[in-house]
Design a protein around this motif. Structure first.
Motif, PDB file in Angstrom:
ATOM      1  N   GLN A   1       3.905   0.488   2.680  1.00 15.30           N
ATOM      2  CA  GLN A   1       3.823  -0.687   3.541  1.00 15.30           C
ATOM      3  C   GLN A   1       3.714  -1.921   2.655  1.00 15.30           C
ATOM      4  O   GLN A   1       3.036  -1.894   1.628  1.00 15.30           O
ATOM      5  CB  GLN A   1       2.597  -0.624   4.456  1.00 15.30           C
ATOM      6  N   GLY A   2       4.360  -3.005   3.060  1.00 15.43           N
ATOM      7  CA  GLY A   2       4.308  -4.242   2.300  1.00 15.43           C
ATOM      8  C   GLY A   2       3.883  -5.410   3.170  1.00 15.43           C
ATOM      9  O   GLY A   2       3.784  -5.299   4.396  1.00 15.43           O
ATOM     10  N   GLY A   3       3.632  -6.552   2.538  1.00 20.80           N
ATOM     11  CA  GLY A   3       3.276  -7.768   3.259  1.00 20.80           C
ATOM     12  C   GLY A   3       1.961  -7.675   4.002  1.00 20.80           C
ATOM     13  O   GLY A   3       1.836  -8.179   5.126  1.00 20.80           O
ATOM     14  N   ILE A   4       0.947  -7.061   3.383  1.00 21.84           N
ATOM     15  CA  ILE A   4      -0.335  -6.823   4.049  1.00 21.84           C
ATOM     16  C   ILE A   4      -1.349  -7.887   3.625  1.00 21.84           C
ATOM     17  O   ILE A   4      -1.635  -8.029   2.438  1.00 21.84           O
ATOM     18  CB  ILE A   4      -0.889  -5.437   3.681  1.00 21.84           C
TER      19      ILE A   4
ATOM     20  N   SER B   1      -6.829   7.532   2.234  1.00 21.25           N
ATOM     21  CA  SER B   1      -8.013   7.071   1.511  1.00 21.25           C
ATOM     22  C   SER B   1      -7.796   7.193   0.006  1.00 21.25           C
ATOM     23  O   SER B   1      -7.383   8.240  -0.487  1.00 21.25           O
ATOM     24  CB  SER B   1      -9.237   7.897   1.912  1.00 21.25           C
ATOM     25  N   GLY B   2      -8.085   6.125  -0.711  1.00 19.60           N
ATOM     26  CA  GLY B   2      -7.884   6.098  -2.152  1.00 19.60           C
ATOM     27  C   GLY B   2      -6.558   5.508  -2.570  1.00 19.60           C
ATOM     28  O   GLY B   2      -6.358   5.190  -3.745  1.00 19.60           O
ATOM     29  N   GLY B   3      -5.634   5.369  -1.625  1.00 23.43           N
ATOM     30  CA  GLY B   3      -4.356   4.747  -1.946  1.00 23.43           C
ATOM     31  C   GLY B   3      -4.554   3.287  -2.324  1.00 23.43           C
ATOM     32  O   GLY B   3      -5.428   2.603  -1.790  1.00 23.43           O
ATOM     33  N   PRO B   4      -3.745   2.763  -3.245  1.00 23.80           N
ATOM     34  CA  PRO B   4      -3.970   1.414  -3.756  1.00 23.80           C
ATOM     35  C   PRO B   4      -3.413   0.319  -2.860  1.00 23.80           C
ATOM     36  O   PRO B   4      -2.374   0.480  -2.217  1.00 23.80           O
ATOM     37  CB  PRO B   4      -3.198   1.437  -5.082  1.00 23.80           C
ATOM     38  N   PHE B   5      -4.108  -0.811  -2.844  1.00 21.27           N
ATOM     39  CA  PHE B   5      -3.543  -2.079  -2.407  1.00 21.27           C
ATOM     40  C   PHE B   5      -3.214  -2.843  -3.685  1.00 21.27           C
ATOM     41  O   PHE B   5      -4.096  -3.068  -4.521  1.00 21.27           O
ATOM     42  CB  PHE B   5      -4.529  -2.860  -1.540  1.00 21.27           C
ATOM     43  N   PHE B   6      -1.957  -3.224  -3.839  1.00 24.83           N
ATOM     44  CA  PHE B   6      -1.518  -3.787  -5.111  1.00 24.83           C
ATOM     45  C   PHE B   6      -0.552  -4.939  -4.886  1.00 24.83           C
ATOM     46  O   PHE B   6       0.035  -5.091  -3.812  1.00 24.83           O
ATOM     47  CB  PHE B   6      -0.871  -2.706  -5.982  1.00 24.83           C
ATOM     48  N   GLY B   7      -0.408  -5.761  -5.921  1.00 21.79           N
ATOM     49  CA  GLY B   7       0.503  -6.894  -5.858  1.00 21.79           C
ATOM     50  C   GLY B   7       1.109  -7.163  -7.222  1.00 21.79           C
ATOM     51  O   GLY B   7       0.833  -6.465  -8.201  1.00 21.79           O
ATOM     52  N   TRP B   8       1.944  -8.202  -7.262  1.00 23.33           N
ATOM     53  CA  TRP B   8       2.657  -8.588  -8.484  1.00 23.33           C
ATOM     54  C   TRP B   8       2.282 -10.020  -8.844  1.00 23.33           C
ATOM     55  O   TRP B   8       2.100 -10.865  -7.963  1.00 23.33           O
ATOM     56  CB  TRP B   8       4.164  -8.490  -8.272  1.00 23.33           C
TER      57      TRP B   8
ATOM     58  N   HIS C   1       0.845  -1.198   0.000  1.00 24.16           N
ATOM     59  CA  HIS C   1       0.000   0.000   0.000  1.00 24.16           C
ATOM     60  C   HIS C   1       0.878   1.244   0.000  1.00 24.16           C
ATOM     61  O   HIS C   1       1.905   1.299   0.683  1.00 24.16           O
ATOM     62  CB  HIS C   1      -0.901   0.028   1.234  1.00 24.16           C
ATOM     63  N   ILE C   2       0.459   2.243  -0.769  1.00 24.00           N
ATOM     64  CA  ILE C   2       1.101   3.558  -0.776  1.00 24.00           C
ATOM     65  C   ILE C   2       0.020   4.614  -0.573  1.00 24.00           C
ATOM     66  O   ILE C   2      -1.051   4.539  -1.187  1.00 24.00           O
ATOM     67  CB  ILE C   2       1.852   3.820  -2.095  1.00 24.00           C
ATOM     68  N   GLY C   3       0.288   5.575   0.294  1.00 23.38           N
ATOM     69  CA  GLY C   3      -0.663   6.656   0.522  1.00 23.38           C
ATOM     70  C   GLY C   3      -0.013   7.808   1.255  1.00 23.38           C
ATOM     71  O   GLY C   3       1.171   7.754   1.612  1.00 23.38           O
ATOM     72  N   TYR C   4      -0.804   8.845   1.482  1.00 22.54           N
ATOM     73  CA  TYR C   4      -0.317  10.083   2.096  1.00 22.54           C
ATOM     74  C   TYR C   4      -1.020  10.307   3.436  1.00 22.54           C
ATOM     75  O   TYR C   4      -2.011  11.032   3.508  1.00 22.54           O
ATOM     76  CB  TYR C   4      -0.581  11.264   1.164  1.00 22.54           C
ATOM     77  N   PRO C   5      -0.517   9.703   4.523  1.00 22.76           N
ATOM     78  CA  PRO C   5      -1.193   9.826   5.817  1.00 22.76           C
ATOM     79  C   PRO C   5      -1.103  11.239   6.384  1.00 22.76           C
ATOM     80  O   PRO C   5      -0.070  11.904   6.286  1.00 22.76           O
ATOM     81  CB  PRO C   5      -0.440   8.829   6.703  1.00 22.76           C
ATOM     82  N   GLY C   6      -2.206  11.662   6.983  1.00 22.08           N
ATOM     83  CA  GLY C   6      -2.229  12.991   7.574  1.00 22.08           C
ATOM     84  C   GLY C   6      -1.489  13.081   8.885  1.00 22.08           C
ATOM     85  O   GLY C   6      -1.117  14.178   9.313  1.00 22.08           O
TER      86      GLY C   6
END
Length: 207
Positions: free
Chosen positions: A130-133, A159-166, A114-119
């Protein structure tokens, strides 16, 4: 990413999923009384005021469900995503992710990042990774549209940040969900095949 209407509404995170196609979360959009969406300004790779790829504004927003924040209820949690069509193909500079429909067969696997912009940690000015989620889709919801619980660190702004994988045989990552909501006990993401279909429609209508 900033959103608003007559005035700024707030900020969130997002990911490119096509040349001019931004995937983000529905509840940060300003939904007007006539059903239209307010403005969205996307600054990819924003970092402490820098905009290495410039800025792009949304000209159209595709949604499955118009979620009005700040709370996200049971139904809204299954559809808390939108695909915004941007004014120009900024994705040709940034690149973009693929998309896949989440299935409960992946529940519990620590496959996702996950990548995002926490307040809280960065004031929304720097991205965090963050990885391994693991994600855990709710068993009573269809794979086509479902919320997934997780225990990654999440805060407003992500909010809106992606959860992604390979995937094997693919040289690019694919997003399966967007960060949707959080509370004191767990956090939730939204995804499913409907998310993929929404992206495909936006890309077909506006290549």
């Amino acid at each position: 990413m900033r959103t608003g209407g007559a005035q700024a509404l707030g900020q969130g995170s997002g990911v490119m999923v096509g040349p001019r196609h931004l995937l983000t979360v529905s509840h940060v959009i300003q939904w007007n009384n006539d059903g239209t969406a307010g403005w969205v300004r996307f600054t990819p790779s924003y970092f402490d005021g820098s905009a290495p790829f410039g800025v792009a504004w949304a000209v159209m927003t595709y949604s499955k469900y118009k979620v009005v924040g700040p709370t996200v209820d049971f139904i809204e949690g299954m559809y808390d995503y939108v695909c915004c069509v941007l004014e120009h193909p900024i994705g040709n500079l940034t690149g973009w992710m693929g998309a896949k429909g989440y299935t409960d067969g992946w529940d519990g696997g620590a496959y996702w990042s996950h990548i995002g912009y926490p307040g809280d940690l960065t004031g929304g000015n720097r991205p965090t990774y963050q990885g391994g989620i693991p994600l855990d889709g709710y068993w009573w919801e269809f794979d086509s549209h479902e919320a997934m619980s997780h225990y990654a660190d999440a805060w407003p702004g992500q909010s809106g940040g992606p959860f992604f994988g390979w995937w094997n045989g693919e040289s690019w990552p694919s997003v399966v969900a967007t960060q949707s909501s959080q509370n004191s006990s767990e956090n939730n993401a939204s995804g499913g095949q409907d998310l993929v279909d929404l992206i495909l429609k936006a890309r077909a209508d506006h290549p």
